[in-house]
Design an enzyme around this catalytic site. Structure first.
Site, PDB file in Angstrom:
ATOM      1  CG  HIS A 106      -7.283   2.814   0.576  1.00  0.00           C
ATOM      2  ND1 HIS A 106      -6.559   3.146   1.701  1.00  0.00           N
ATOM      3  CD2 HIS A 106      -6.420   2.126  -0.219  1.00  0.00           C
ATOM      4  CE1 HIS A 106      -5.320   2.686   1.584  1.00  0.00           C
ATOM      5  NE2 HIS A 106      -5.211   2.048   0.426  1.00  0.00           N
ATOM      6  CB  CYS A 115      -0.901  -0.016   1.235  1.00  0.00           C
ATOM      7  SG  CYS A 115      -1.989   1.411   1.319  1.00  0.00           S
ATOM      8  CG  HIS A 154      -5.432  -2.434  -1.568  1.00  0.00           C
ATOM      9  ND1 HIS A 154      -4.457  -3.012  -0.784  1.00  0.00           N
ATOM     10  CD2 HIS A 154      -5.215  -1.096  -1.485  1.00  0.00           C
ATOM     11  CE1 HIS A 154      -3.702  -2.067  -0.249  1.00  0.00           C
ATOM     12  NE2 HIS A 154      -4.136  -0.879  -0.668  1.00  0.00           N
ATOM     13  CD  GLU A 155      -6.445   1.197  -4.452  1.00  0.00           C
ATOM     14  OE1 GLU A 155      -6.586   2.137  -3.645  1.00  0.00           O
ATOM     15  OE2 GLU A 155      -5.354   0.639  -4.643  1.00  0.00           O
TER      16      GLU A 155
HETATM   17 ZN    ZN Z   1      -3.549   1.074  -0.255  1.00  0.00          ZN
END
Ligand code: ZN
Length: 173
Positions: free
Chosen positions: A138, A92, A134-135
């Site tokens: 966020h 990340c 993953h995004e």
């Molecule tokens: Zn990340």
């Protein structure tokens, strides 16, 4: 003004926030996106979410191949997973020096809007599907360290402490 936009690092509290839906599709959104692509290339990432540049809106970008024509923007994304899951290494840009094995859905369908606000749908397996997950994390204020087991988290304790000290130093009055 966007030139001053930078990638922010753990433990910046903006990385822990739930981001809000994008409602206005205007020129400033395009400029933000363009600056995010610059930053993503500079840091050799495959994905970058708006909260990682301190903007808590539901938007992320991706380029899983490195070719300019594969630049993708996802606004107000919704994910629908397939049945299989797979382990894979993830890093990340907001957690430099940390890589972790993450269990993710192997296949994923994403529904999102483009920069004009036009809805679209896409299905991918493997790396792009992993980047989406993953995004998406966020946008919900979740980092890979929040998904690590105690042993994996223990193993990167020193790096986390260094990041915490750097953050404190930068934000000293
Ligand atoms: Zn990340």
């Amino acid at each position: 003004m966007l030139d001053t936009l930078r990638i922010i690092f753990y433990p910046d509290p903006r990385l822990k926030q739930m981001s809000s839906p994008v409602q206005v599709f205007d020129q400033s959104l395009r400029e933000l996106t363009a600056r995010m692509f610059e930053l993503m290339r500079e840091h050799r990432g495959v994905g970058l979410a708006a909260p990682q540049v301190g903007k808590n809106i539901r938007m992320f970008i991706m380029n899983a191949t490195g070719k300019p024509e594969d630049d993708k923007v996802y606004i107000n994304p919704v994910l629908t997973p397939g049945d299989d899951s797979a382990e894979g290494d993830e890093g990340c840009l907001s957690l430099p020096g940390i890589t972790a094995q993450m269990l993710r859905a192997h296949q994923m369908t994403i529904s999102a809007q483009d920069l004009d606000g036009k809805p679209f749908q896409q299905t991918e397996a493997g790396l792009p599907a992993r980047v989406w997950q993953h995004e998406m994390d966020h946008l919900n204020g979740t980092l890979i360290i929040d998904r690590m087991g105690p042993a994996a988290k223990m193993a990167c304790r020193r790096i986390l402490r260094e990041l915490e000290e750097k953050y404190e130093k930068r934000n000293k009055p």
